[in-house]
Design a protein around this motif. Structure first.
Motif, PDB file in Angstrom:
ATOM      1  N   LYS B  45     -17.762  -6.706   6.373  1.00  0.00           N
ATOM      2  CA  LYS B  45     -16.634  -6.137   6.381  1.00  0.00           C
ATOM      3  C   LYS B  45     -16.414  -4.961   5.354  1.00  0.00           C
ATOM      4  O   LYS B  45     -15.428  -4.229   5.027  1.00  0.00           O
ATOM      5  CB  LYS B  45     -15.469  -7.287   6.380  1.00  0.00           C
ATOM      6  CG  LYS B  45     -15.576  -8.025   7.461  1.00  0.00           C
ATOM      7  CD  LYS B  45     -14.397  -7.235   8.458  1.00  0.00           C
ATOM      8  CE  LYS B  45     -14.316  -8.438   9.818  1.00  0.00           C
ATOM      9  NZ  LYS B  45     -13.823  -7.621  10.984  1.00  0.00           N
ATOM     10  N   ARG B  85     -11.185   2.417  11.347  1.00  0.00           N
ATOM     11  CA  ARG B  85     -11.577   0.804  11.141  1.00  0.00           C
ATOM     12  C   ARG B  85     -10.643   0.335   9.916  1.00  0.00           C
ATOM     13  O   ARG B  85     -11.132   0.156   8.967  1.00  0.00           O
ATOM     14  CB  ARG B  85     -12.956   0.345  11.198  1.00  0.00           C
ATOM     15  CG  ARG B  85     -13.721   0.486  12.382  1.00  0.00           C
ATOM     16  CD  ARG B  85     -13.476  -0.520  13.020  1.00  0.00           C
ATOM     17  NE  ARG B  85     -13.277  -1.876  12.666  1.00  0.00           N
ATOM     18  CZ  ARG B  85     -14.607  -2.416  12.491  1.00  0.00           C
ATOM     19  NH1 ARG B  85     -15.751  -2.008  13.336  1.00  0.00           N
ATOM     20  NH2 ARG B  85     -14.856  -3.650  12.160  1.00  0.00           N
ATOM     21  N   ASP B  87      -9.463  -2.117   9.099  1.00  0.00           N
ATOM     22  CA  ASP B  87      -9.648  -3.669   8.791  1.00  0.00           C
ATOM     23  C   ASP B  87     -10.700  -3.601   7.759  1.00  0.00           C
ATOM     24  O   ASP B  87     -10.906  -4.741   7.211  1.00  0.00           O
ATOM     25  CB  ASP B  87     -10.056  -4.448  10.025  1.00  0.00           C
ATOM     26  CG  ASP B  87     -11.120  -3.832  10.717  1.00  0.00           C
ATOM     27  OD1 ASP B  87     -11.183  -2.538  10.930  1.00  0.00           O
ATOM     28  OD2 ASP B  87     -12.290  -4.718  11.015  1.00  0.00           O
ATOM     29  N   GLU B  89     -13.093  -3.061   4.179  1.00  0.00           N
ATOM     30  CA  GLU B  89     -13.142  -2.658   3.012  1.00  0.00           C
ATOM     31  C   GLU B  89     -13.936  -1.328   2.628  1.00  0.00           C
ATOM     32  O   GLU B  89     -15.167  -1.526   2.600  1.00  0.00           O
ATOM     33  CB  GLU B  89     -13.344  -4.008   2.181  1.00  0.00           C
ATOM     34  CG  GLU B  89     -12.808  -4.301   0.654  1.00  0.00           C
ATOM     35  CD  GLU B  89     -11.267  -4.284   0.920  1.00  0.00           C
ATOM     36  OE1 GLU B  89     -10.897  -3.055   0.408  1.00  0.00           O
ATOM     37  OE2 GLU B  89     -10.719  -5.323   1.408  1.00  0.00           O
ATOM     38  N   LYS B 192      -3.944  -2.420  -2.601  1.00  0.00           N
ATOM     39  CA  LYS B 192      -3.964  -1.839  -1.205  1.00  0.00           C
ATOM     40  C   LYS B 192      -3.683  -0.304  -1.451  1.00  0.00           C
ATOM     41  O   LYS B 192      -2.617  -0.144  -2.338  1.00  0.00           O
ATOM     42  CB  LYS B 192      -2.541  -2.432  -0.346  1.00  0.00           C
ATOM     43  CG  LYS B 192      -2.555  -1.937   1.000  1.00  0.00           C
ATOM     44  CD  LYS B 192      -1.684  -2.645   1.731  1.00  0.00           C
ATOM     45  CE  LYS B 192      -1.500  -2.373   3.202  1.00  0.00           C
ATOM     46  NZ  LYS B 192      -2.660  -2.463   3.973  1.00  0.00           N
ATOM     47  N   ASP B 260      -1.562   2.708   6.959  1.00  0.00           N
ATOM     48  CA  ASP B 260      -0.320   1.993   7.432  1.00  0.00           C
ATOM     49  C   ASP B 260       0.520   2.701   8.156  1.00  0.00           C
ATOM     50  O   ASP B 260       1.174   2.613   9.387  1.00  0.00           O
ATOM     51  CB  ASP B 260       0.223   1.231   6.413  1.00  0.00           C
ATOM     52  CG  ASP B 260      -0.290  -0.327   6.024  1.00  0.00           C
ATOM     53  OD1 ASP B 260      -1.301  -0.534   6.804  1.00  0.00           O
ATOM     54  OD2 ASP B 260       0.159  -0.801   5.178  1.00  0.00           O
TER      55      ASP B 260
END
Lengths: 66, 273
Positions: B45, B85, B87, B89, B192, B260
Motif C-alpha cells: 500500500k 488511489r 487509499d 500511502e 493527513k 478529500d
C-alpha cells in the motif's frame, strides 16, 4: 532473546562512521573493510546499524534455544 | 546476509547501492524503511515516487510500489497517484535540486493544495550526480564546481518554504540524528495532508571536498555538534543560528486535504446538488 553483532564486509565501503560513533570502540576499518576487533566489549546498542550508510553492520536478535 | 529490515524493505539484488562511501543517503533511506516498519503499513500500500538525482535512486532500491520519474516532477506524478488511489500511502524521495530547483513549482503548489503525500528531502546542499554544482540550498559563500569563487546566492530553507506555501506538516531531520529523524518521518507519514521532512544529508565526495569539510566522519561530527532544536532556535538571533542545523517539527496544521475535497465534490454532484 540474545543479540548478536553481525558484519557484512562485502557491502562495506570503509567510510568509518560506525567506528567513530561506536561508544565502546569495538570496530576498526582494516584494508577499507569493517572488522570487529573487540567483540566482548560490544553492548549491542545498535548505533552502528543506525548510521551505517551501506547496511554492512547490524544487530540480530536470536531466539534462545529452550 | 543483511538485516531483516533490509531484506524486507529493500531489493537485495540491487545492493550494495552505488552511493559513494560515507554518503548520508543510505542512512536516510534506512530511516524511511524503519519509519514504515514502525507504523506497520502494508508494503503493497506504499507507493514511493522519485525523480532524478542521487537521492532519487532510492526508488530503485526500496521494495514498495515504486516509480522513478523525470527530473523535478516526482511530486507531480505523486499527485496523480494520490488522486487516482487515495487509499495508497504516497511517499516522495527527492534531493534538494530535484525538489527545490527543477521541481520547485510542483513543491509549492502541492503544499498549497495540501495533497496527502509525504515528501522526504535528502538535502545534501549540492548536485552530487552531475558533479558538484551548487544547488538552491548551498549556503552563501560555500563552494561548488559552478561556484569556484564562492556561491553568491542565498539558500532556500526548504522546510520554511513548504510551510509558507501551506504544507500542513513540516519537520527537519539530520543524518546524524537517525532516531529522531525516523520519528519525524513517522509523524509525517501519519499526518493527513501534505507533509515534508527536510533531512540534512552529507555529501563527502562533492560538498565535503569542495568546502574542506573533511570526510563522512567529520561531516557527521559537525552535525552532532551543530544541531539545535526548534525550541532553541526560536530564542536565537539570525547571527547565532548561522551554520546551525535545526531538528524538530516546524509546522503542523489541520488544513483540509485535497483528495478529500475532490471526493466531496464527486459525492455532492452524485446527489444532484
Amino acid at each position: 532473546m540474545t543479540k548478536k553483532l553481525i558484519v557484512n564486509p562485502s557491502w562495506c565501503k570503509g567510510c568509518g562512521i560506525c567506528v567513530e560513533f561506536c561508544p565502546k570502540k569495538v570496530l576498526k576499518v582494516v584494508k577499507e573493510k569493517i572488522t570487529v576487533v573487540n567483540y566482548d566489549d560490544c553492548i549491542k546498542c545498535g548505533l552502528c546499524e543506525l548510521r551505517c550508510p551501506d547496511y554492512a553492520i547490524y544487530i540480530e536478535e536470536v531466539r534462545d534455544e529452550e | 546476509m543483511p538485516s531483516e529490515l533490509i531484506l524486507k524493505y529493500m531489493r537485495e539484488e540491487h545492493l550494495p547501492h552505488i552511493w559513494c562511501p560515507g554518503c548520508g543517503h543510505g542512512i536516510l533511506m534506512r530511516n524511511v524503511a524503519q519509519a514504515i516498519k514502525n507504523l506497520g503499513i502494508d508494503q503493497e500500500k506504499v507507493c514511493l515516487v522519485s525523480g532524478i538525482g542521487c537521492a532519487s535512486r532510492a526508488a530503485g532500491y526500496m521494495d514498495f510500489q515504486t516509480m522513478h520519474t523525470t527530473h523535478g516532477r516526482a511530486i507531480a506524478y505523486a499527485t496523480g497517484v494520490k488522486m487516482a488511489r487515495p487509499d495508497l500511502e504516497v511517499i516522495v524521495i527527492a534531493g534538494d535540486g530535484d525538489c527545490a530547483a527543477i521541481g520547485g513549482n510542483h513543491l509549492i503548489h502541492a503544499a498549497r493544495r495540501n495533497i496527502g503525500i509525504t515528501v522526504i528531502v535528502f538535502n545534501n546542499d549540492i548536485y552530487g550526480m552531475t558533479g558538484g554544482q551548487y544547488s538552491p540550498t548551498t549556503p552563501h559563500g560555500e563552494f561548488g564546481t559552478t561556484a569556484p569563487y564562492g556561491n553568491i546566492d542565498r539558500p532556500f530553507d526548504i522546510a520554511v518554504l513548504a510551510a509558507g506555501a501551506g504544507a500542513s506538516y513540516v519537520a527537519k531531520g539530520t543524518t546524524y540524528h537517525a532516531q529522531q529523524t525516523i520519528k519525524l518521518i513517522e509523524n509525517g507519514i501519519k499526518h493527513k495532508g501534505f507533509s515534508l521532512i527536510d533531512c540534512a544529508g552529507i555529501c563527502p565526495t562533492y560538498y565535503g571536498r569542495k568546502n574542506k569539510k573533511g570526510g563522512a566522519v567529520e561531516m557527521m561530527r559537525y552535525q552532532r555538534d551543530n544541531t539545535i532544536t526548534v525550541e532553541q532556535a526560536a530564542k536565537m538571533t539570525r547571527e547565532e543560528k548561522e551554520g546551525k542545523l535545526i531538528l524538530g517539527k516546524i509546522a503542523e496544521n489541520d488544513f483540509p486535504e485535497f483528495s478529500d475535497e475532490y471526493q466531496k465534490i464527486i459525492d455532492r454532484l452524485k446527489e444532484g446538488k
